[in-house]
Design a protein around this motif. Structure first.
Motif, mmCIF file in Angstrom:
data_model
loop_
_atom_site.group_PDB
_atom_site.id
_atom_site.type_symbol
_atom_site.label_atom_id
_atom_site.label_comp_id
_atom_site.label_asym_id
_atom_site.label_seq_id
_atom_site.Cartn_x
_atom_site.Cartn_y
_atom_site.Cartn_z
ATOM 1 N N TYR A 45 0.824 -1.092 0.015
ATOM 2 C CA TYR A 45 0.036 -0.013 0.048
ATOM 3 C C TYR A 45 0.936 1.144 -0.156
ATOM 4 C CZ TYR A 45 -3.230 3.572 1.628
ATOM 5 O OH TYR A 45 -3.751 4.716 1.620
ATOM 6 N N LYS A 46 0.442 2.223 -0.916
ATOM 7 C CA LYS A 46 1.194 3.243 -0.835
ATOM 8 C C LYS A 46 0.462 4.479 -0.347
ATOM 9 C CE LYS A 46 4.058 2.258 -4.873
ATOM 10 N NZ LYS A 46 4.505 2.970 -6.336
ATOM 11 N N THR A 47 0.979 5.430 0.481
ATOM 12 C CA THR A 47 0.211 6.529 0.806
ATOM 13 C C THR A 47 0.252 7.671 -0.488
ATOM 14 O OG1 THR A 47 2.261 7.713 1.565
ATOM 15 C CG2 THR A 47 1.038 6.276 3.067
ATOM 16 N N HIS A 48 -0.422 8.704 -0.179
ATOM 17 C CA HIS A 48 -0.650 9.756 -1.097
ATOM 18 C C HIS A 48 0.641 10.437 -1.154
ATOM 19 C CE1 HIS A 48 -2.200 13.052 -3.388
ATOM 20 N NE2 HIS A 48 -1.852 13.857 -2.511
ATOM 21 N N LEU A 49 1.309 10.548 -0.033
ATOM 22 C CA LEU A 49 2.822 11.540 0.035
ATOM 23 C C LEU A 49 3.699 10.387 -0.827
ATOM 24 C CD1 LEU A 49 4.358 13.573 0.747
ATOM 25 C CD2 LEU A 49 4.952 12.075 2.886
ATOM 26 N N ALA A 50 3.605 9.273 -0.844
ATOM 27 C CA ALA A 50 4.694 8.277 -1.837
ATOM 28 C C ALA A 50 4.348 8.467 -3.164
ATOM 29 C CB ALA A 50 4.330 6.800 -1.329
ATOM 30 N N TYR A 51 3.027 8.613 -3.499
ATOM 31 C CA TYR A 51 2.880 8.968 -5.042
ATOM 32 C C TYR A 51 3.167 10.289 -5.529
ATOM 33 C CZ TYR A 51 -0.149 4.738 -5.584
ATOM 34 O OH TYR A 51 -0.577 3.391 -5.691
ATOM 35 N N VAL A 52 3.177 11.439 -4.439
ATOM 36 C CA VAL A 52 3.642 12.523 -4.766
ATOM 37 C C VAL A 52 4.979 12.742 -5.049
ATOM 38 C CG1 VAL A 52 3.848 14.844 -3.913
ATOM 39 C CG2 VAL A 52 1.502 13.814 -3.809
ATOM 40 N N LYS A 53 5.619 11.629 -4.224
ATOM 41 C CA LYS A 53 7.348 11.901 -4.325
ATOM 42 C C LYS A 53 7.717 11.090 -5.389
ATOM 43 C CE LYS A 53 8.444 12.467 0.446
ATOM 44 N NZ LYS A 53 9.331 11.905 1.742
ATOM 45 N N GLU A 54 6.944 10.075 -6.012
ATOM 46 C CA GLU A 54 7.191 9.648 -7.366
ATOM 47 C C GLU A 54 7.209 10.703 -8.526
ATOM 48 O OE1 GLU A 54 4.866 6.450 -8.152
ATOM 49 O OE2 GLU A 54 5.661 5.097 -6.673
ATOM 50 N N ARG A 55 6.426 11.527 -8.255
ATOM 51 C CA ARG A 55 6.247 12.245 -9.608
ATOM 52 C C ARG A 55 7.031 13.943 -9.342
ATOM 53 N NH1 ARG A 55 0.384 12.291 -8.101
ATOM 54 N NH2 ARG A 55 0.771 14.336 -7.393
ATOM 55 N N ARG A 56 7.503 13.850 -8.154
ATOM 56 C CA ARG A 56 8.214 15.095 -8.081
ATOM 57 C C ARG A 56 9.529 15.097 -7.400
ATOM 58 N NH1 ARG A 56 2.836 17.439 -7.282
ATOM 59 N NH2 ARG A 56 2.441 19.136 -8.790
ATOM 60 N N SER A 57 10.578 15.831 -7.465
ATOM 61 C CA SER A 57 11.832 15.650 -6.612
ATOM 62 C C SER A 57 11.808 16.433 -5.531
ATOM 63 C CB SER A 57 13.039 16.299 -7.721
ATOM 64 O OG SER A 57 12.937 17.825 -7.683
ATOM 65 N N ASP A 58 12.530 16.286 -4.543
ATOM 66 C CA ASP A 58 12.585 17.305 -3.341
ATOM 67 C C ASP A 58 12.687 18.610 -3.568
ATOM 68 O OD1 ASP A 58 12.287 14.979 -1.836
ATOM 69 O OD2 ASP A 58 14.502 14.515 -1.374
ATOM 70 N N LYS A 59 13.779 19.087 -4.584
ATOM 71 C CA LYS A 59 13.755 20.202 -4.867
ATOM 72 C C LYS A 59 12.580 21.047 -5.412
ATOM 73 C CE LYS A 59 16.569 23.668 -7.688
ATOM 74 N NZ LYS A 59 15.634 24.714 -7.342
ATOM 75 N N ALA A 60 11.698 20.230 -6.288
ATOM 76 C CA ALA A 60 10.617 20.919 -6.775
ATOM 77 C C ALA A 60 9.415 20.991 -6.053
ATOM 78 C CB ALA A 60 10.060 20.046 -8.039
ATOM 79 N N GLY A 61 9.646 19.828 -4.709
ATOM 80 C CA GLY A 61 8.561 20.189 -3.793
ATOM 81 C C GLY A 61 8.761 21.339 -2.917
ATOM 82 N N ALA A 62 10.082 21.505 -2.420
ATOM 83 C CA ALA A 62 10.573 22.686 -1.781
ATOM 84 C C ALA A 62 10.239 24.016 -2.485
ATOM 85 C CB ALA A 62 11.823 22.721 -1.461
ATOM 86 N N ASP A 63 10.215 24.147 -3.865
ATOM 87 C CA ASP A 63 9.960 25.284 -4.398
ATOM 88 C C ASP A 63 8.606 25.210 -4.549
ATOM 89 O OD1 ASP A 63 12.726 25.543 -5.200
ATOM 90 O OD2 ASP A 63 12.341 24.574 -7.186
ATOM 91 N N LEU A 64 7.364 24.414 -4.464
ATOM 92 C CA LEU A 64 6.200 24.331 -4.472
ATOM 93 C C LEU A 64 5.810 25.123 -3.143
ATOM 94 C CD1 LEU A 64 4.943 21.578 -6.558
ATOM 95 C CD2 LEU A 64 4.347 23.721 -7.015
ATOM 96 N N LEU A 65 6.438 24.655 -2.007
ATOM 97 C CA LEU A 65 6.090 24.826 -0.800
ATOM 98 C C LEU A 65 6.446 26.415 -0.448
ATOM 99 C CD1 LEU A 65 5.172 24.083 2.217
ATOM 100 C CD2 LEU A 65 7.566 23.381 2.789
ATOM 101 N N ASP A 66 7.679 26.955 -0.955
ATOM 102 C CA ASP A 66 7.991 28.092 -0.823
ATOM 103 C C ASP A 66 7.031 29.224 -1.585
ATOM 104 O OD1 ASP A 66 9.953 27.650 0.821
ATOM 105 O OD2 ASP A 66 11.624 27.668 -0.925
ATOM 106 N N GLU A 67 6.783 28.747 -2.608
ATOM 107 C CA GLU A 67 5.401 29.534 -3.465
ATOM 108 C C GLU A 67 4.366 29.638 -2.617
ATOM 109 O OE1 GLU A 67 3.180 28.766 -7.490
ATOM 110 O OE2 GLU A 67 5.342 28.287 -7.664
ATOM 111 N N ALA A 68 3.823 28.348 -2.280
ATOM 112 C CA ALA A 68 2.466 28.551 -1.526
ATOM 113 C C ALA A 68 2.739 29.432 -0.151
ATOM 114 C CB ALA A 68 2.174 26.978 -1.303
ATOM 115 N N LEU A 69 3.781 29.208 0.548
ATOM 116 C CA LEU A 69 3.777 30.083 1.507
ATOM 117 C C LEU A 69 3.953 31.619 1.459
ATOM 118 C CD1 LEU A 69 6.194 27.864 3.797
ATOM 119 C CD2 LEU A 69 4.017 28.325 4.271
ATOM 120 N N SER A 70 4.629 31.928 0.210
ATOM 121 C CA SER A 70 4.880 33.160 -0.060
ATOM 122 C C SER A 70 3.370 33.786 -0.473
ATOM 123 C CB SER A 70 5.597 33.400 -1.527
ATOM 124 O OG SER A 70 6.785 33.101 -1.202
#
Length: 118
Positions: free
Chosen positions: A82-107
């Motif tokens: 069984y895979k969690t939603h987070l595991a599927y998201v991590k398959e699609r995006r790199s850690d850098k892309a995730g950090a960029d999206l988080l910074d954009e959302a926080l801004s």
């Protein structure tokens, strides 16, 4: 006589059941299927449609797939964990892309609230 049943001892649709009423049954043939644990299953099929018999049959004892070759039974199915939603998201995006999206959302959130703390 209150509460009596005039058709007591019989049921709806009951009657003589036999070849004369139903017609003759088709000639049958039994095929052997073996699973990975060595269980043999022998389902029966119409003799004239035996060419269309399934290649695999589920073993009624253990549930594994069974095939007609006793020496080479089919492989058991692979169960994916069984895979969690987070595991599927991590398959699609790199850690850098995730950090960029988080910074954009926080801004965007800080901008809406009117705070510019970083």
């Amino acid at each position: 006589m209150v509460g009596t049943n005039s058709i007591r001892g019989s049921r709806v649709g009951s009657g003589p059941m036999g070849e004369a009423e139903r017609g003759e049954s088709a000639p049958r043939i039994q095929l052997s299927y073996w699973c990975g644990k060595g269980h043999e299953t022998r389902p029966s099929f119409a003799a004239e449609g035996v060419e269309e018999a399934p290649e695999f049959w589920d073993c009624p004892r253990c549930g594994l797939p069974a095939g007609q070759d006793k020496d080479n039974p089919p492989e058991p199915p692979r169960n994916e964990p069984y895979k969690t939603h987070l595991a599927y998201v991590k398959e699609r995006r790199s850690d850098k892309a995730g950090a960029d999206l988080l910074d954009e959302a926080l801004s965007a959130l800080r901008e809406r609230r009117g705070t510019t703390d970083t």
